[in-house]
Motif scaffolding. Structure first.
Motif, PDB file in Angstrom:
ATOM      1  N   ARG A  42     -49.331  10.388  -9.124  1.00  0.00           N
ATOM      2  CA  ARG A  42     -49.403  11.778  -9.595  1.00  0.00           C
ATOM      3  C   ARG A  42     -50.839  12.294  -9.612  1.00  0.00           C
ATOM      4  N   THR A  43     -51.754  11.479 -10.127  1.00  0.00           N
ATOM      5  CA  THR A  43     -53.137  11.922 -10.260  1.00  0.00           C
ATOM      6  C   THR A  43     -53.785  12.122  -8.888  1.00  0.00           C
ATOM      7  N   TYR A  44     -53.507  11.241  -7.952  1.00  0.00           N
ATOM      8  CA  TYR A  44     -54.050  11.383  -6.599  1.00  0.00           C
ATOM      9  C   TYR A  44     -53.580  12.693  -5.977  1.00  0.00           C
ATOM     10  N   LEU A  45     -52.293  12.976  -6.075  1.00  0.00           N
ATOM     11  CA  LEU A  45     -51.765  14.204  -5.480  1.00  0.00           C
ATOM     12  C   LEU A  45     -52.235  15.445  -6.229  1.00  0.00           C
ATOM     13  N   ASP A  46     -52.345  15.361  -7.539  1.00  0.00           N
ATOM     14  CA  ASP A  46     -52.886  16.482  -8.312  1.00  0.00           C
ATOM     15  C   ASP A  46     -54.342  16.751  -7.930  1.00  0.00           C
ATOM     16  N   PHE A  47     -55.116  15.683  -7.758  1.00  0.00           N
ATOM     17  CA  PHE A  47     -56.509  15.831  -7.335  1.00  0.00           C
ATOM     18  C   PHE A  47     -56.572  16.516  -5.971  1.00  0.00           C
ATOM     19  N   THR A  48     -55.700  16.123  -5.068  1.00  0.00           N
ATOM     20  CA  THR A  48     -55.669  16.722  -3.734  1.00  0.00           C
ATOM     21  C   THR A  48     -55.444  18.225  -3.828  1.00  0.00           C
ATOM     22  N   ARG A  49     -54.532  18.629  -4.704  1.00  0.00           N
ATOM     23  CA  ARG A  49     -54.241  20.052  -4.862  1.00  0.00           C
ATOM     24  C   ARG A  49     -55.426  20.791  -5.493  1.00  0.00           C
ATOM     25  N   GLN A  50     -56.023  20.197  -6.524  1.00  0.00           N
ATOM     26  CA  GLN A  50     -57.071  20.867  -7.288  1.00  0.00           C
ATOM     27  C   GLN A  50     -58.426  20.852  -6.588  1.00  0.00           C
ATOM     28  N   HIS A  51     -58.643  19.884  -5.710  1.00  0.00           N
ATOM     29  CA  HIS A  51     -59.941  19.725  -5.035  1.00  0.00           C
ATOM     30  C   HIS A  51     -59.698  19.591  -3.528  1.00  0.00           C
ATOM     31  N   ARG A  52     -59.128  20.630  -2.974  1.00  0.00           N
ATOM     32  CA  ARG A  52     -58.718  20.601  -1.571  1.00  0.00           C
ATOM     33  C   ARG A  52     -59.875  20.257  -0.629  1.00  0.00           C
ATOM     34  N   ASP A  53     -61.042  20.853  -0.849  1.00  0.00           N
ATOM     35  CA  ASP A  53     -62.173  20.607   0.047  1.00  0.00           C
ATOM     36  C   ASP A  53     -62.590  19.139   0.025  1.00  0.00           C
ATOM     37  N   VAL A  54     -62.642  18.564  -1.164  1.00  0.00           N
ATOM     38  CA  VAL A  54     -63.013  17.151  -1.298  1.00  0.00           C
ATOM     39  C   VAL A  54     -61.964  16.273  -0.614  1.00  0.00           C
ATOM     40  N   ALA A  55     -60.688  16.540  -0.894  1.00  0.00           N
ATOM     41  CA  ALA A  55     -59.611  15.748  -0.299  1.00  0.00           C
ATOM     42  C   ALA A  55     -59.608  15.885   1.220  1.00  0.00           C
ATOM     43  N   LEU A  56     -59.856  17.087   1.711  1.00  0.00           N
ATOM     44  CA  LEU A  56     -59.891  17.305   3.156  1.00  0.00           C
ATOM     45  C   LEU A  56     -60.987  16.466   3.799  1.00  0.00           C
ATOM     46  N   PHE A  57     -62.170  16.474   3.206  1.00  0.00           N
ATOM     47  CA  PHE A  57     -63.264  15.687   3.773  1.00  0.00           C
ATOM     48  C   PHE A  57     -62.932  14.196   3.744  1.00  0.00           C
ATOM     49  N   LEU A  58     -62.390  13.709   2.633  1.00  0.00           N
ATOM     50  CA  LEU A  58     -62.035  12.289   2.532  1.00  0.00           C
ATOM     51  C   LEU A  58     -61.022  11.893   3.594  1.00  0.00           C
ATOM     52  N   HIS A  59     -59.967  12.660   3.721  1.00  0.00           N
ATOM     53  CA  HIS A  59     -58.889  12.284   4.641  1.00  0.00           C
ATOM     54  C   HIS A  59     -59.283  12.460   6.095  1.00  0.00           C
ATOM     55  N   ALA A  60     -60.030  13.491   6.401  1.00  0.00           N
ATOM     56  CA  ALA A  60     -60.408  13.746   7.788  1.00  0.00           C
ATOM     57  C   ALA A  60     -61.555  12.852   8.256  1.00  0.00           C
ATOM     58  N   SER A  61     -62.323  12.327   7.330  1.00  0.00           N
ATOM     59  CA  SER A  61     -63.529  11.583   7.703  1.00  0.00           C
ATOM     60  C   SER A  61     -63.346  10.078   7.753  1.00  0.00           C
ATOM     61  N   VAL A  62     -62.260   9.575   7.211  1.00  0.00           N
ATOM     62  CA  VAL A  62     -62.149   8.139   7.010  1.00  0.00           C
ATOM     63  C   VAL A  62     -62.328   7.330   8.301  1.00  0.00           C
ATOM     64  N   HIS A  63     -61.909   7.856   9.440  1.00  0.00           N
ATOM     65  CA  HIS A  63     -62.066   7.138  10.713  1.00  0.00           C
ATOM     66  C   HIS A  63     -63.040   7.852  11.646  1.00  0.00           C
ATOM     67  N   SER A  64     -63.936   8.626  11.081  1.00  0.00           N
ATOM     68  CA  SER A  64     -64.821   9.441  11.916  1.00  0.00           C
ATOM     69  C   SER A  64     -66.004   8.644  12.456  1.00  0.00           C
ATOM     70  N   ARG A  65     -66.552   9.162  13.524  1.00  0.00           N
ATOM     71  CA  ARG A  65     -67.725   8.549  14.159  1.00  0.00           C
ATOM     72  C   ARG A  65     -68.913   8.498  13.213  1.00  0.00           C
ATOM     73  N   TYR A  66     -69.084   9.572  12.399  1.00  0.00           N
ATOM     74  CA  TYR A  66     -70.294   9.647  11.595  1.00  0.00           C
ATOM     75  C   TYR A  66     -70.291   8.703  10.398  1.00  0.00           C
ATOM     76  N   LEU A  67     -69.170   8.055  10.103  1.00  0.00           N
ATOM     77  CA  LEU A  67     -69.193   7.037   9.044  1.00  0.00           C
ATOM     78  C   LEU A  67     -69.373   5.627   9.606  1.00  0.00           C
ATOM     79  N   ALA A  68     -69.215   5.482  10.911  1.00  0.00           N
ATOM     80  CA  ALA A  68     -69.224   4.150  11.513  1.00  0.00           C
ATOM     81  C   ALA A  68     -70.521   3.387  11.240  1.00  0.00           C
ATOM     82  N   ASN A  69     -71.656   4.066  11.318  1.00  0.00           N
ATOM     83  CA  ASN A  69     -72.932   3.379  11.113  1.00  0.00           C
ATOM     84  C   ASN A  69     -73.186   3.002   9.656  1.00  0.00           C
ATOM     85  N   HIS A  70     -72.358   3.533   8.765  1.00  0.00           N
ATOM     86  CA  HIS A  70     -72.518   3.246   7.336  1.00  0.00           C
ATOM     87  C   HIS A  70     -71.242   2.642   6.751  1.00  0.00           C
TER      88      HIS A  70
END
Length: 198
Positions: free
Chosen positions: A92-120
């Motif tokens: 519940r808390t994870y999904l509520d956070f996603t709704r309340q903090h859309r920008d943060v959740a979007l960055f987390l979900h879209a970035s997890v396999h991104s090129r720019y995290l690979a070096n770190h």
């Protein structure tokens, strides 16, 4: 704190805030060093001084967003008295956070396999493991108490987070229509049933 240190921290916060806003407004294609420096008014040199590279900025933003999620989820889980209530609280808390903090959740979900995290990747993984360590300890205690099936930690993570992450990603995407309220109603007990001890 010395004035120079305060200015440095303010610049770091400004860059991270601006980077998140740029990502939310422009998506991955518009998430560039030029866009962030232009929107923040901070020079390339200052960005590289604080983060080493644009990938370093992206990794720092990912860690900050992950910490914000953990700050909400971890207390809800570890204060739960049973495995069932803790599992339900996590979902519940994870999904509520996603709704309340859309920008943060979007960055987390879209970035997890991104090129720019690979070096770190190691830095990001270490930070995430530290942030989620209280939940791992809580789960271990529930398994030891016989409340949850004695499954390997990675399988528990898949059973819990797999459906939750999929719902969040679909809700964040414009390609799907997902009823987040329905997911919050249905998923907690369904996920719990997959984890409870037989």
């Amino acid at each position: 704190m010395a004035p120079k240190q305060q200015r440095g921290e303010a610049t770091v916060d400004l860059l991270l805030d601006t980077a998140l806003r740029v990502y939310a407004d422009s998506g991955r294609p518009g998430f560039t060093v030029n866009a962030v420096t232009a929107a923040s008014g901070v020079s390339f040199g200052s960005l590289y001084h604080h983060f080493g590279s644009f990938d370093g900025l992206a990794a720092a933003l990912y860690i900050r967003c992950s910490d914000q999620l953990c700050d909400r989820v971890v207390p809800e889980v570890i204060r739960s008295r049973t495995a069932r209530t803790g599992t339900r609280a996590l979902v519940r808390t994870y999904l509520d956070f996603t709704r309340q903090h859309r920008d943060v959740a979007l960055f987390l979900h879209a970035s997890v396999h991104s090129r720019y995290l690979a070096n770190h990747a190691q830095e990001v993984m270490t930070a995430k493991e530290a942030a989620f360590a209280p939940i791992a300890a809580w789960l271990h205690g529930r398994i030891a108490a016989g409340e949850m099936a004695p499954l390997p930690a990675h399988l528990i993570e898949i059973l819990v987070m797999g459906p939750v992450v999929e719902v969040a990603q679909r809700w964040l995407s414009t390609a799907y229509e997902v009823d987040l309220d329905e997911a919050v109603r249905v998923l907690p007990d369904r996920i719990w049933r997959s984890l409870r001890a037989d």
